[in-house]
Design a protein around this motif. Structure first.
Motif, PDB file in Angstrom:
ATOM      1  N   GLU A 197      41.677 -60.581  24.647  1.00 38.88           N
ATOM      2  CA  GLU A 197      42.777 -59.711  25.049  1.00 38.88           C
ATOM      3  C   GLU A 197      42.638 -58.292  24.503  1.00 38.88           C
ATOM      4  OE1 GLU A 197      44.267 -61.917  21.343  1.00 38.88           O
ATOM      5  OE2 GLU A 197      42.999 -62.369  23.072  1.00 38.88           O
TER       6      GLU A 197
ATOM      7  N   GLN B 263      41.782 -54.541  24.180  1.00 37.02           N
ATOM      8  CA  GLN B 263      41.785 -53.509  25.220  1.00 37.02           C
ATOM      9  C   GLN B 263      40.590 -52.583  25.028  1.00 37.02           C
ATOM     10  OE1 GLN B 263      44.452 -53.421  27.737  1.00 37.02           O
ATOM     11  NE2 GLN B 263      44.327 -55.468  26.864  1.00 37.02           N
TER      12      GLN B 263
ATOM     13  N   SER C 297      41.329 -55.276  29.455  1.00 35.27           N
ATOM     14  CA  SER C 297      41.005 -56.286  28.451  1.00 35.27           C
ATOM     15  C   SER C 297      39.611 -56.861  28.697  1.00 35.27           C
ATOM     16  CB  SER C 297      42.035 -57.415  28.477  1.00 35.27           C
ATOM     17  OG  SER C 297      41.873 -58.199  29.641  1.00 35.27           O
TER      18      SER C 297
ATOM     19  N   VAL D  11      46.111 -60.343  31.214  1.00 37.53           N
ATOM     20  CA  VAL D  11      45.117 -61.254  30.643  1.00 37.53           C
ATOM     21  C   VAL D  11      45.144 -62.590  31.381  1.00 37.53           C
ATOM     22  CG1 VAL D  11      44.464 -62.581  28.593  1.00 37.53           C
ATOM     23  CG2 VAL D  11      45.057 -60.170  28.368  1.00 37.53           C
TER      24      VAL D  11
END
Length: 117
Positions: free
Chosen positions: A30, A32, A62, A109
């Motif tokens: 997850e 970024q 992500s 996500v």
């Protein structure tokens, strides 16, 4: 009759130079990812997959989304992203407690992971 090796099985191995773990083994799916100035200036020097990741990450995305967008196994995406971070071509914003309530990020996500299936 000899069977040809399955290219789809060989490709991830080639992309990661045989590595199954990223340089940074704590890189979350997850996390970024965003292209750095160096990455944007280095398009002509990058291999195809690295160029795709750097191009995609002009907008924050992500690791899971990168994998989904490029049709890569999540482990392969983690290895490639970690390499790009180490080279300075992308920067990563790590998830923290403040992101645990970011519903937009969580939904992105989930959508990225669903696409991988």
């Amino acid at each position: 009759m000899t069977e040809e090796p399955d290219i789809s099985l060989l490709r991830p191995y080639l992309l990661t130079a045989g590595r199954a773990q990223p340089i940074d083994q704590t890189l979350e799916i997850e996390a970024q990812v965003l292209t750095s100035r160096l990455g944007a200036a280095s398009y002509s020097k990058l291999s195809y997959e690295r160029l795709q990741i750097v191009s995609l990450c002009r907008n924050t995305m992500s690791v899971a989304e990168i994998a989904a967008m490029l049709g890569l196994h999540i482990g392969v995406a983690r290895v490639l992203v970690a390499d790009l971070v180490a080279l300075g071509y992308v920067v990563v914003r790590r998830p923290g407690n403040h992101n645990s309530h970011d519903l937009d990020m969580i939904e992105r996500v989930i959508r990225g992971l669903e696409t991988i299936r």
